[in-house]
Design an enzyme around this catalytic site. Sequence first.
Site, PDB file in Angstrom:
ATOM      1  CG  HIS A 143     -72.463  -4.597 -58.518  1.00  0.00           C
ATOM      2  ND1 HIS A 143     -72.924  -5.738 -58.683  1.00  0.00           N
ATOM      3  CD2 HIS A 143     -71.208  -4.826 -58.987  1.00  0.00           C
ATOM      4  CE1 HIS A 143     -72.109  -6.604 -58.922  1.00  0.00           C
ATOM      5  NE2 HIS A 143     -71.014  -5.916 -59.507  1.00  0.00           N
ATOM      6  CD  GLU A 144     -69.167  -1.438 -59.944  1.00  0.00           C
ATOM      7  OE1 GLU A 144     -67.951  -1.930 -59.309  1.00  0.00           O
ATOM      8  OE2 GLU A 144     -69.615  -2.362 -60.803  1.00  0.00           O
ATOM      9  CG  HIS A 153     -67.262  -4.959 -56.224  1.00  0.00           C
ATOM     10  ND1 HIS A 153     -67.288  -6.346 -55.967  1.00  0.00           N
ATOM     11  CD2 HIS A 153     -67.850  -4.886 -57.220  1.00  0.00           C
ATOM     12  CE1 HIS A 153     -67.777  -6.810 -56.775  1.00  0.00           C
ATOM     13  NE2 HIS A 153     -68.264  -5.904 -57.699  1.00  0.00           N
TER      14      HIS A 153
END
Length: 383
Positions: free
Chosen positions: A34-35, A38
């Site tokens: 998820h990170e 980003h």
Amino acid sequence: MSEFFLHSFNTLSHGLVGYVVPFLFVLTIVVFFHELGHFLVARWAGVKVLTFSLGFGPELVGFNDRHGTRWKISAVPLGGYVRFFGDDSEASTPSAEALSNMTDEERAGSFHHKKVGPRAAIVAAGPIANFILAVVIFAAVFAFFGKPNMSARVDGVEAGSAAETAGFQVGDVVTAIDHQPIETFPDMQWIVGGHPGQQLAFTVKRGNSTVELYGTPQLKEVKDGFGNVHRLGVLGISRKSLPDDVVTEPVDPATAVWLGVKETWLVIDQTLTYVGRVFTGREPADQIGGPIGIAKISGQVATLGLVPLIRLAALLSVSIGLLNLFPVPLLDGGHLLFYAVEAIRGRPLSDRAQEVGFRIGVGLVLMLMVFATYNDILHLTAS
């Protein structure tokens, strides 16, 4: 007394290995990707990334890469964050003072000085990475282990069930539900289980003819192999598993990817259906779980082997991706909501409005965590 302490230590050690370790394994995979979503899109957009953290709180271990990003593992392993240049907090709230004093060179690497399009892309990349991870995991399982094929044949119809009311007969083979092709009995169970109280159209092969049946799955409590109780839609159809009845078919890479997409979409559909039923009052919210429940399930699934645990990571990845897209300030969806308003208005919301929004978001997220933990404790005491 020493035997008591030894027994307690052994019990605690078993709990750590049996529940905490599988939980951290699954959660770390999901949070990392998820990170990473980003992070990668931010780098692509020219934003300087200050921190990439797995977990919150004090740093346990870390290092700096050649771009100046601090990669670290923090003490509280219940999430993670990426902090951009110009952020005032881990939630990516801007620092007005810092932004106003930046040089032109610093503005070029500041997240909050980018146009609304790149900012939205950076924020959306996290949930999108979760969905991609799920597709990759499901596709890899299909590619390496094949696709179990057990036709959706009806071998038994429970008296008084929704299946009997709909007109199902022994020997029927379900080929589609709501015009969506059904290839296996588990496919049918998955769709039926996620749509209790909702009328479904079943395309059924009966002998040499095809008939259309309409049935409404009944909401019932069903126990899994670990004794956990789930409320699912049930038709009342049984299927015998004969020795030569289950065939594992090899799957080529392209088909595996397609199956991974279908599997991911089924999870999304079932999750959104449940959330919709909760918000409309048609189903209680006691199936919403938190870290304790995930840890328990992770430990149970880990006893089945590595592949089921990896599949659980895919399911959790979809759930976290969806959760982060909810339009709640503090979550990715809340940021996207602010950016949508900014795109419409031609200017961002005031600092005061954003601050109020983030405080509301913090409150809502904390309430959800407390509620989910309460459900987890109830389920633990009931089991």
